[in-house]
Design an enzyme around this catalytic site. Structure first.
Site: not given
Ligand code: IMP
Length: 430
Positions: A13, A16, A40-41, A224
């Site tokens: 977040d 990007k 998420g973009h 991420q």
């Molecule tokens: P997962 O990727 O759904 O398995 O989540 C694992 C961790 O990564 C959690 O803390 C999510 O909130 C975080 N996370 C996954 N995708 C994003 C992203 O695009 N932005 C910020 N945090 C993310």
């Protein structure tokens, strides 16, 4: 020709979307190499807002080739939903401008069910995943039982693989007290979606090789951030893929020299969603204010993000582990108007000072930040398009960050608007 990889240098977040959009307007090909629809973009182009989770940002620019590489975990239903949503906004999306690696592992209903059941079972110790099945899908990939996109072309193989997959997953569901699944629960929806997704399947590594040799500019779009990297992040509170730029090559089927310049994105402060350690977190009114000014709510899950001061130790670590050549610093304007601003320059752990973030989970949770305090600035940085327009204190803050993280600020973003950007280094320059 320099290709560029864009990666998050904090916990995701970092803003990007805007940077990737700007760079993708100058690239020929945009490649996602890890993660899935947990990202998420939000892109705003000519006043139209697009929300993307799985598709590469280049998809909204029809003349670019968008690529989903083998390092991604691919939910075919989420893919079709997103493709349709983009088409509904008048953008042409076809297998001519969007391709998916035929060897990409699939996220199936079994994975999101397991993700959610596990998180519920963990209670207070949960990771705070996005619940999209990302982790369980990567587990199946590494355990060599994943169903891959190419398996949808072979009914006999598919049936056999689904049986093997369920033998494993139903045992887990039983243990978790969650309902079991039948082969039909997996096969029926897969058979239905297959004709919609298979036209996009391609031998991605081969096409990328041809494009590279033709001198096309490739942008690798990371999702991420480094602190969520499966190896280099705050394990176990991480996502399930390597988010560092080193994965851009393996996750798309290219060699390490395919990536020229690595641009790391970070905010002028820090945020994190989900659980896990966060040394500079502000659980007070300053943290609240940063969250409000920065509109810190997740695009995918709508969750409120935790906010804190800039952690230079962590970003320096991201620079080193990710081979970051330059930083795009975003959301500096959120710090406008503060009397003082703090930056973490080291940690204290059990009476000792550390200049890096330790790997042990207990130590990660216990470290205390050592802060340097800066005088804030009263004038606004919002919308500045040159150094000269920035308040002197803000320039001082940015210059000091560069020294602390040992990487130059290549780009400074001063509002969500595309043109509100100060460019110091062109990542695509040869
Ligand atoms: P997962 O990727 O759904 O398995 O989540 C694992 C961790 O990564 C959690 O803390 C999510 O909130 C975080 N996370 C996954 N995708 C994003 C992203 O695009 N932005 C910020 N945090 C993310």
């Amino acid at each position: 020709m320099a290709n560029v990889a864009v990666v998050g240098a904090q916990w995701g977040d970092e803003g990007k979307g805007k940077i990737v959009d700007w760079l993708s307007s100058r690239a020929d090909v945009v490649v996602r190499f890890q993660g899935g629809h947990n990202a998420g973009h939000t892109l705003v182009i000519n006043g139209v807002e697009y929300k993307l989770s799985l598709l590469p940002s280049g998809v909204v620019r029809q003349s670019k080739l968008s690529v989903i590489g083998n390092g991604v975990v691919f939910d075919p239903w989420a893919f079709i939903r997103e493709v349709n949503a983009i088409k509904d906004k008048g953008v042409s999306v076809t297998p001519e401008n969007l391709i998916v690696a035929e060897n990409v592992p699939l996220i199936l209903p079994v994975h999101s069910a397991l993700d959610k059941a596990r998180e519920e079972a963990k209670g207070a110790g949960k990771i705070g995943t996005t619940g999209r099945g990302i982790g369980p899908a990567y587990e199946d990939k590494v355990a060599r039982r994943a169903i891959r996109l190419c398996d949808l072309t072979d009914e006999a193989v598919l049936v056999e693989k689904v049986d093997a997959l369920l033998a494993h997953h139903n045992a887990l569901f039983r243990a978790l007290g969650a309902p079991e699944m039948t082969p039909a629960d997996i096969l029926d929806p897969l058979r239905e979606i297959a004709p919609q997704v298979l036209p996009y399947a391609a031998v991605v590594w081969k096409q990328l090789d041809e494009l590279r040799r033709a001198g096309k500019r490739i942008l690798f779009e990371g999702a991420q951030g480094t602190m969520l990297d499966i190896d280099h992040g705050t394990y176990p509170y991480v996502t399930s893929s390597n988010t560092v730029a080193g994965n851009a090559a393996a996750g798309s089927g290219m060699g390490p020299r395919a990536v020229g310049y690595v641009l790391g994105i970070c905010k002028a402060y820090t945020t994190r969603v989900g659980s896990g350690p966060f040394p500079t977190e502000l659980k007070d009114e300053i943290g609240e204010l940063i969250g409000q000014k920065g509109k810190e709510f997740g695009v995918v899950t709508g969750r409120k993000r935790r906010c804190g001061w800039f952690d230079a130790v962590m970003v320096r670590q991201a620079v080193k582990t990710g081979g970051i050549d330059g930083i795009a610093l975003t959301k500096l304007d959120v710090l406008d108007g503060f009397d003082e601003i703090k930056v973490c320059v080291g940690y204290r752990l059990d009476g000792k000072e550390l200049d890096y973030y330790p790997s042990n989970a207990g130590a990660q949770a216990r470290v205390e930040p050592i802060y340097e305090t800066f005088e804030g600035w009263k004038d606004t940085t919002r919308g500045a398009r040159s150094w000269a327009e920035l308040p002197a204190q803000a320039v001082k803050y940015v210059r000091h960050i560069e020294e602390l993280i040992q990487a130059p600020v290549a780009l400074l973003s001063t509002s969500p608007e595309r043109d509100d950007t100060i460019l110091m280094t062109d990542p695509f320059a040869d």
